[in-house]
Design a protein around this motif. Structure first.
Motif, short mmCIF file in Angstrom:
data_model
loop_
_atom_site.label_atom_id
_atom_site.label_comp_id
_atom_site.label_asym_id
_atom_site.label_seq_id
_atom_site.Cartn_x
_atom_site.Cartn_y
_atom_site.Cartn_z
N VAL A 47 0.85 -1.20 0.00
CA VAL A 47 0.00 0.00 0.00
C VAL A 47 0.89 1.24 0.00
CG1 VAL A 47 -1.69 1.35 1.31
CG2 VAL A 47 -1.93 -1.15 1.15
N GLU A 48 1.91 1.22 0.82
CA GLU A 48 2.85 2.34 0.90
C GLU A 48 3.46 2.63 -0.47
OE1 GLU A 48 7.21 3.32 2.90
OE2 GLU A 48 6.00 1.70 3.71
N THR A 49 3.89 1.59 -1.15
CA THR A 49 4.49 1.76 -2.48
C THR A 49 3.49 2.35 -3.47
OG1 THR A 49 6.02 -0.08 -2.13
CG2 THR A 49 5.59 0.56 -4.40
N ASP A 50 2.25 1.87 -3.43
CA ASP A 50 1.22 2.40 -4.34
C ASP A 50 0.97 3.88 -4.09
OD1 ASP A 50 0.91 -0.04 -5.57
OD2 ASP A 50 -0.88 -0.62 -4.45
N LEU A 51 0.87 4.27 -2.83
CA LEU A 51 0.61 5.66 -2.49
C LEU A 51 1.79 6.56 -2.89
CD1 LEU A 51 -1.10 5.30 1.01
CD2 LEU A 51 -2.19 5.79 -1.19
N GLN A 52 2.99 6.05 -2.72
CA GLN A 52 4.17 6.83 -3.10
C GLN A 52 4.20 7.12 -4.60
OE1 GLN A 52 7.33 4.35 -1.58
NE2 GLN A 52 7.44 5.48 0.37
N LYS A 53 3.67 6.21 -5.38
CA LYS A 53 3.64 6.40 -6.83
C LYS A 53 2.61 7.45 -7.25
CE LYS A 53 5.08 1.65 -7.94
NZ LYS A 53 4.62 0.35 -8.51
N LEU A 54 1.57 7.61 -6.45
CA LEU A 54 0.45 8.47 -6.82
C LEU A 54 0.58 9.91 -6.34
CD1 LEU A 54 -2.51 6.00 -6.12
CD2 LEU A 54 -1.72 6.79 -8.36
N PHE A 55 1.28 10.13 -5.24
CA PHE A 55 1.32 11.45 -4.63
C PHE A 55 2.73 12.01 -4.60
CE2 PHE A 55 -2.50 9.42 -3.05
CZ PHE A 55 -3.45 10.44 -3.14
N PRO A 56 2.86 13.34 -4.67
CA PRO A 56 4.19 13.96 -4.68
C PRO A 56 4.94 13.72 -3.38
CG PRO A 56 2.47 15.63 -4.51
CD PRO A 56 1.78 14.34 -4.81
N ARG A 57 6.20 13.45 -3.50
CA ARG A 57 7.06 13.12 -2.35
C ARG A 57 6.96 14.15 -1.23
NH1 ARG A 57 11.69 9.84 -1.89
NH2 ARG A 57 13.24 10.55 -0.38
N GLY A 58 6.86 15.41 -1.60
CA GLY A 58 6.81 16.47 -0.61
C GLY A 58 5.53 16.50 0.20
N ARG A 59 4.51 15.72 -0.20
CA ARG A 59 3.24 15.70 0.52
C ARG A 59 2.98 14.36 1.20
NH1 ARG A 59 2.18 19.57 2.47
NH2 ARG A 59 -0.09 19.54 2.41
N TRP A 60 3.96 13.46 1.18
CA TRP A 60 3.76 12.14 1.77
C TRP A 60 3.44 12.20 3.26
CZ3 TRP A 60 8.37 8.88 -0.58
CH2 TRP A 60 8.11 8.65 -1.94
N VAL A 61 4.17 13.00 4.01
CA VAL A 61 3.96 13.07 5.45
C VAL A 61 2.56 13.63 5.74
CG1 VAL A 61 4.76 14.06 7.63
CG2 VAL A 61 6.42 13.34 5.90
N PHE A 62 2.21 14.71 5.05
CA PHE A 62 0.86 15.26 5.22
C PHE A 62 -0.19 14.22 4.87
CE2 PHE A 62 -2.90 16.79 3.05
CZ PHE A 62 -3.49 17.54 4.06
N LEU A 63 0.00 13.51 3.76
CA LEU A 63 -0.99 12.56 3.29
C LEU A 63 -1.31 11.51 4.34
CD1 LEU A 63 -2.69 11.39 0.89
CD2 LEU A 63 -0.70 9.93 0.41
N HIS A 64 -0.29 10.92 4.93
CA HIS A 64 -0.61 9.85 5.88
C HIS A 64 -1.27 10.39 7.14
CE1 HIS A 64 3.49 9.96 8.03
NE2 HIS A 64 2.66 9.81 9.05
N HIS A 65 -0.90 11.59 7.58
CA HIS A 65 -1.58 12.18 8.73
C HIS A 65 -3.03 12.51 8.39
CE1 HIS A 65 1.88 12.20 11.19
NE2 HIS A 65 2.51 13.17 10.58
N ALA A 66 -3.27 13.07 7.21
CA ALA A 66 -4.63 13.45 6.81
C ALA A 66 -5.51 12.22 6.64
CB ALA A 66 -4.59 14.26 5.52
N LEU A 67 -4.99 11.15 6.06
CA LEU A 67 -5.78 9.94 5.90
C LEU A 67 -6.12 9.31 7.25
CD1 LEU A 67 -4.11 8.23 2.79
CD2 LEU A 67 -6.35 9.36 2.90
N ILE A 68 -5.19 9.37 8.18
CA ILE A 68 -5.46 8.85 9.52
C ILE A 68 -6.59 9.65 10.17
CG2 ILE A 68 -4.53 8.66 11.87
CD1 ILE A 68 -1.82 7.96 10.55
N LEU A 69 -6.50 10.97 10.10
CA LEU A 69 -7.55 11.81 10.69
C LEU A 69 -8.89 11.57 10.01
CD1 LEU A 69 -5.66 15.20 11.15
CD2 LEU A 69 -6.24 13.52 12.90
N HIS A 70 -8.88 11.43 8.68
CA HIS A 70 -10.12 11.21 7.95
C HIS A 70 -10.72 9.85 8.31
CE1 HIS A 70 -12.92 12.58 4.97
NE2 HIS A 70 -12.86 11.44 4.31
N GLY A 71 -9.86 8.86 8.50
CA GLY A 71 -10.33 7.54 8.89
C GLY A 71 -10.93 7.52 10.28
N ARG A 72 -10.42 8.36 11.16
CA ARG A 72 -10.93 8.43 12.52
C ARG A 72 -12.21 9.25 12.61
NH1 ARG A 72 -5.13 9.64 15.53
NH2 ARG A 72 -4.40 7.48 15.58
#
Length: 201
Positions: A151-176
């Motif tokens: 999953v990590e590899t798939d997400l890395q391919k889809l989103f810009p490297r500079g937004r990876w940290v934000f992405l995982h935090h935002a997805l966690i918050l959205h999931g909660r």
């Protein structure tokens, strides 16, 4: 999708409370199969007793257990923390290394833990895949994988490297807060318009 998450969670960051890389490492190890709320409730007293790796390295697991007893799997986590602290002292002078392989090699720390610690403590671009990130990645058709590393590899391919940290935090918050596992609030979701699961689950 990234724009929608940025609108909803502009300041997304980890909800684990920490002051140092060591505290973040310990909190992340404790958070496995536990809530951030339960970890944050336990760590102030734990860190008062063991403020750094040198102090914790002198502790036995049974010394650590009373501080984390309300956290799931506390006995195993106490053993890992005691061993982890000793290795930090023996191999890294008591400091958390800014190195992925070195963090992964610590007891109780896997790939997700290393990604959380390196991204939040050292600014390393990473996507930490927990249950929320994995679930949302599949619901939003960003990945069909169930293995977190894939999953990590798939997400890395889809989103810009500079937004990876934000992405995982935002997805966690959205999931909660919105896209819960059993009863997702699709009607209140800013991403419902392009979510293939809306109306299916």
């Amino acid at each position: 999708m990234l724009g929608a998450l940025e609108t909803l969670y502009p300041d997304a960051r980890t909800e684990l409370e920490f002051r140092t890389p060591f505290e973040l490492l310990v909190a992340t190890v404790l958070s496995a199969q536990a809530t951030d709320v339960s970890v944050n409730a336990a760590t102030p007293a734990l860190f008062a007793a063991y403020p750094d790796a040198h102090a914790m390295s002198a502790a036995q697991p049974e010394d650590i257990e009373p501080f984390i007893r309300r956290i799931g799997l506390f006995r195993g986590k106490a053993r890992n923390l005691a061993a982890l602290a000793r290795l930090l002292v023996e191999r890294h002078g008591g400091e958390v290394p800014n190195d992925f392989g070195a963090v992964v090699a610590l007891p109780g720390a896997g790939r997700k833990t290393a990604n959380v610690v390196l991204s939040n403590a050292f600014g390393y671009p990473a996507i930490a895949v927990d249950t929320h990130v994995g679930r949302l990645a599949r619901r939003l058709a960003l990945s069909v994988q169930t293995n977190p590393d894939r999953v990590e590899t798939d997400l890395q391919k889809l989103f810009p490297r500079g937004r990876w940290v934000f992405l995982h935090h935002a997805l966690i918050l959205h999931g909660r807060r919105v896209c819960a596992a059993r009863r997702p609030a699709c009607g209140a979701c800013v991403m419902a318009g392009f979510c293939p699961k809306v109306g299916v689950e």
